[in-house]
Design an enzyme around this catalytic site. Structure first.
Site, short mmCIF file in Angstrom:
data_model
loop_
_atom_site.label_atom_id
_atom_site.label_comp_id
_atom_site.label_asym_id
_atom_site.label_seq_id
_atom_site.Cartn_x
_atom_site.Cartn_y
_atom_site.Cartn_z
N GLN A 89 75.27 13.83 6.41
CA GLN A 89 75.75 13.95 7.78
C GLN A 89 75.35 15.28 8.42
O GLN A 89 74.92 16.22 7.75
CB GLN A 89 77.26 13.79 7.82
CG GLN A 89 77.71 12.38 7.46
CD GLN A 89 79.16 12.13 7.80
OE1 GLN A 89 80.01 12.13 6.93
NE2 GLN A 89 79.44 11.92 9.08
N HIS A 90 75.50 15.31 9.74
CA HIS A 90 75.44 16.53 10.58
C HIS A 90 74.04 17.06 10.86
O HIS A 90 73.86 17.82 11.81
CB HIS A 90 76.26 17.68 9.98
CG HIS A 90 77.63 17.31 9.51
ND1 HIS A 90 78.51 16.60 10.29
CD2 HIS A 90 78.27 17.56 8.34
CE1 HIS A 90 79.64 16.43 9.61
NE2 HIS A 90 79.52 16.99 8.43
N ASP A 142 77.38 9.40 4.70
CA ASP A 142 77.48 9.11 3.27
C ASP A 142 78.91 8.92 2.78
O ASP A 142 79.20 7.97 2.05
CB ASP A 142 76.76 10.19 2.45
CG ASP A 142 77.13 11.62 2.86
OD1 ASP A 142 78.04 11.80 3.70
OD2 ASP A 142 76.48 12.56 2.34
#
Length: 452
Positions: free
Chosen positions: A167-168, A330
């Protein structure tokens, strides 16, 4: 409906005409005869409900397992999707076992697992490594995904695929679909000052109220502010911003830079899901929409953002017709895979360490310790994350020149408490507590500590 099915001669699907030397297996293995069939013209000419009729046909051919896969017949002459519906080739994956593929594009590697959709049984697997570092060219993920697919036996017999990803990470695209610079990953802490600036301008309470999170170096908004301040020329070129799993889903569907993709740089085709959008610090899981004011505050101007797909909605198909699911971040993918429900608490130890609980109410923690992410409907997993987790074990195993099994044996043989020896493992800074510039410390050592 019975009259419609009879007129469509659906009953004849179970008894195809065979020529001399032909067999049913050979017929089903011959993709071209089905791909060249203009199903749209045939069925639309009959005036039947297009999607429903094809679903019945697929169930007839593939058995009840196919009913869980959203399918329509693919007409080879029409590459575009119609009315936003996912398009899927009929019978080209013509076995009685409907296969689906799940991809985990994590920080350190890309893994694919192909399963029987009816039973969940693993049919085969594939894997490929990612480069190390906190700043990575997205092209390396695309290469690894294709290598993992090949290692897992390909997608020729697979009906659907979906990507879960780290992520991110900030994937910045220009108007031609080119990646502007290497992606900054979730564990890149250079944007710590940018996060503090955003909090100073908006306020921690206001961030928590509007988007359920408070910026730290990990979040996409912080990385965009860093880009605006540190690389203003690159920031001005940004036409779209995607996350790692968004970009891979886009590439799987055939989009990308002109000359490097069959469908070209259509930025409007970027998609994401609720869980990954939640980790940007400019999307509200509670309201189900982007906070464009916060996004523009971070980057300095507007840009295309991926369409956030509803739970159960598909992103489209690959050029070959494999249905592409919405995907997920995830940890959200892990929560779904475990069947987590309200009240469950999950501990995940990967490159990062995460503790998250599924709740029915949004999280609004102005301290930033708990981040509220959205997954299914309004159910929100609240996450507490550490930057340093499994890689600590890797580093210590290398230091002691042992593998992970031997490291575990050494740990079991040691006295509880290690006689006061403490490793504070902030090797890459830390997110919770928010100490992005911290380093690791080993203290409490005595001479007895210098043994194995």
């Amino acid at each position: 409906m019975q009259e419609a099915l009879k007129a469509a001669r659906v009953d004849e699907l179970s008894t195809p005409t065979l020529g001399d030397g032909e067999s049913y297996d050979a017929l089903l293995a011959d993709r071209t005869s089905f791909e060249d069939f203009n199903a749209d013209a045939y069925f639309n000419g009959k005036g039947f409900g297009f999607v429903k009729l094809q679903q019945l046909m697929v169930e007839h051919l593939m058995g009840a397992a196919a009913s869980s896969i959203r399918c329509v017949v693919r007409d080879r002459s029409q590459a575009s999707e119609r009315s936003g519906r996912a398009r899927h080739p009929l019978v080209t994956r013509g076995t009685h076992m409907a296969l689906v593929a799940g991809v985990d594009s994590s920080t350190q590697s890309c893994k694919i697992v192909i399963r029987d959709a009816a039973t969940g049984a693993v049919v085969r697997r594939g894997r490929a490594s990612h480069p190390e570092g906190t700043e990575v060219a997205p092209a390396a993920w695309w290469t690894a995904l294709r290598e993992a697919i090949a290692d897992g036996g390909g997608l020729a017999d697979v009906s659907a695929i979906s990507v879960a990803g780290q992520q991110h990470g900030m994937v910045a695209l220009d108007a031609e679909g080119n990646v502007i610079r290497d992606a900054l990953l979730w564990n890149d802490t250079r944007s710590a000052d940018a996060a503090r600036d955003l909090i100073a301008e908006v306020g921690a309470e206001e961030y928590a109220r509007r988007v359920g999170v408070v910026p730290v170096a990990s979040f996409t908004a912080s990385k965009l502010r860093w880009l605006r301040d540190a690389e203003p020329e690159n920031a001005r070129r940004v036409a779209a911003v995607a996350l790692p799993h968004d970009w891979l889903t886009w590439r799987l569907r055939g989009y990308g830079p002109a000359g490097d993709s069959p469908l070209g740089p259509d930025l409007s085709q970027l998609t994401t899901d609720r869980s990954d959008a939640s980790g940007t610090a400019y999307w509200s899981a509670e309201r189900g929409e982007y906070d464009t004011e916060l996004f523009e505050l971070a980057l300095g101007h507007s840009a295309v953002l991926p369409r956030v797909l509803a739970p159960g909605e598909t992103a489209g198909t690959t050029p070959e017709g494999v249905v592409v699911g919405a995907g997920a971040g995830d940890n959200a993918g892990a929560a779904l895979g475990l069947g987590a429900v309200s009240g469950d608490v999950i501990v995940s130890i990967g490159t990062s360490g995460t503790v998250f609980a599924v709740t029915d109410t949004p999280a609004r923690d102005a301290s930033g310790t708990v981040a509220g992410f959205g997954v299914r409907g309004r159910r929100v997993p609240s996450a507490h994350r550490n930057l340093n987790a499994a890689r600590i074990l890797d580093a210590v195993a290398r230091l002691l020149d042992v593998d992970h099994a031997a490291l575990g044996e050494l740990a079991l043989d040691a006295e509880p408490g290690a006689n006061g020896l403490v490793l504070q493992p902030y090797f890459e800074g830390e997110r919770t507590p928010n100490l992005p510039n911290a380093t690791a410390t080993l203290f409490g050592m005595t001479l007895s500590s210098a043994t194995r």
